[in-house]
Design a protein around this motif. Structure first.
Motif, PDB file in Angstrom:
ATOM      1  N   VAL A   1       0.847  -1.203   0.000  1.00  0.00           N
ATOM      2  CA  VAL A   1       0.000   0.000   0.000  1.00  0.00           C
ATOM      3  C   VAL A   1       0.879   1.249   0.000  1.00  0.00           C
ATOM      4  O   VAL A   1       0.622   2.206  -0.731  1.00  0.00           O
ATOM      5  N   ARG A   2       1.943   1.221   0.797  1.00  0.00           N
ATOM      6  CA  ARG A   2       2.866   2.358   0.862  1.00  0.00           C
ATOM      7  C   ARG A   2       3.467   2.653  -0.509  1.00  0.00           C
ATOM      8  O   ARG A   2       3.606   3.805  -0.905  1.00  0.00           O
ATOM      9  N   VAL A   3       3.836   1.619  -1.250  1.00  0.00           N
ATOM     10  CA  VAL A   3       4.395   1.802  -2.591  1.00  0.00           C
ATOM     11  C   VAL A   3       3.339   2.394  -3.527  1.00  0.00           C
ATOM     12  O   VAL A   3       3.595   3.376  -4.226  1.00  0.00           O
ATOM     13  N   GLY A   4       2.157   1.793  -3.543  1.00  0.00           N
ATOM     14  CA  GLY A   4       1.102   2.282  -4.438  1.00  0.00           C
ATOM     15  C   GLY A   4       0.686   3.702  -4.132  1.00  0.00           C
ATOM     16  O   GLY A   4       0.595   4.550  -5.023  1.00  0.00           O
ATOM     17  N   GLU A   5       0.462   3.976  -2.868  1.00  0.00           N
ATOM     18  CA  GLU A   5       0.059   5.329  -2.479  1.00  0.00           C
ATOM     19  C   GLU A   5       1.231   6.307  -2.567  1.00  0.00           C
ATOM     20  O   GLU A   5       1.031   7.486  -2.867  1.00  0.00           O
ATOM     21  N   GLY A   6       2.447   5.810  -2.355  1.00  0.00           N
ATOM     22  CA  GLY A   6       3.632   6.659  -2.511  1.00  0.00           C
ATOM     23  C   GLY A   6       3.837   7.088  -3.948  1.00  0.00           C
ATOM     24  O   GLY A   6       4.266   8.214  -4.215  1.00  0.00           O
ATOM     25  N   LEU A   7       3.521   6.208  -4.884  1.00  0.00           N
ATOM     26  CA  LEU A   7       3.562   6.577  -6.305  1.00  0.00           C
ATOM     27  C   LEU A   7       2.559   7.691  -6.571  1.00  0.00           C
ATOM     28  O   LEU A   7       2.887   8.714  -7.184  1.00  0.00           O
ATOM     29  N   LEU A   8       1.345   7.514  -6.081  1.00  0.00           N
ATOM     30  CA  LEU A   8       0.299   8.506  -6.318  1.00  0.00           C
ATOM     31  C   LEU A   8       0.617   9.851  -5.665  1.00  0.00           C
ATOM     32  O   LEU A   8       0.371  10.906  -6.256  1.00  0.00           O
ATOM     33  N   ALA A   9       1.157   9.815  -4.461  1.00  0.00           N
ATOM     34  CA  ALA A   9       1.452  11.045  -3.716  1.00  0.00           C
ATOM     35  C   ALA A   9       2.817  11.632  -4.074  1.00  0.00           C
ATOM     36  O   ALA A   9       3.160  12.723  -3.608  1.00  0.00           O
TER      37      ALA A   9
END
Length: 144
Positions: free
Chosen positions: A13-21
């Motif tokens: 989740v951190r990777v996916g949301e980190g990409l978005l943010a």
């Protein structure tokens, strides 16, 4: 080199949301992270239209870290779209129910390997400027 598996769903989740943010540290944007982010976005973020948005998301992320998206570095459209197709192919056959098992399962398959696109493309075609700029059809074998 064997794939680096994820230890928790929270890390994915951190990777996916980190990409978005645009706040994922560059050192964490590995091959495995690319695949984890793709699977996460496809399965957990139905609000994102991957086929139309993935290029812009990755370009924006690269630029947020000072990276350049040009004819020689940064975002590569054909490679990205081949791996999106691979993740979808994996998901169509995956029996794993939870996010962690799906991502780690993907990383253990041929679709999760760095050289997977070379099953469909010659090196010359895959690594040409045109393939970086836009999706090029494969020249060795059709995509699944």
């Amino acid at each position: 080199m064997p794939p680096r598996r994820f230890a928790s769903a929270a890390a994915i989740v951190r990777v996916g949301e980190g990409l978005l943010a645009c706040d994922l540290p560059r050192a964490e944007w590995t091959h495995e992270a690319h695949l984890a982010a793709c699977l996460y976005l496809l399965t957990e973020r139905p609000d994102i239209a991957i086929d139309t948005e993935i290029g812009g998301l990755i370009r924006r992320y690269n630029e947020s870290l000072g990276g350049i998206n040009d004819d020689h570095q940064g975002y590569h459209d054909t490679i990205t779209r081949v791996f999106v197709a691979g993740v979808r192919e994996y998901l169509a056959q995956a029996a794993e129910a939870d996010l962690l098992a799906r991502v780690n399962g993907l990383l253990a398959t041929p679709m999760g390997q760095r050289d997977w696109p070379l099953r469909f493309y010659s090196r010359d075609r895959l690594f040409c400027v045109a393939a970086r700029r836009e999706f090029l059809a494969p020249d060795l074998a059709p995509l699944p």
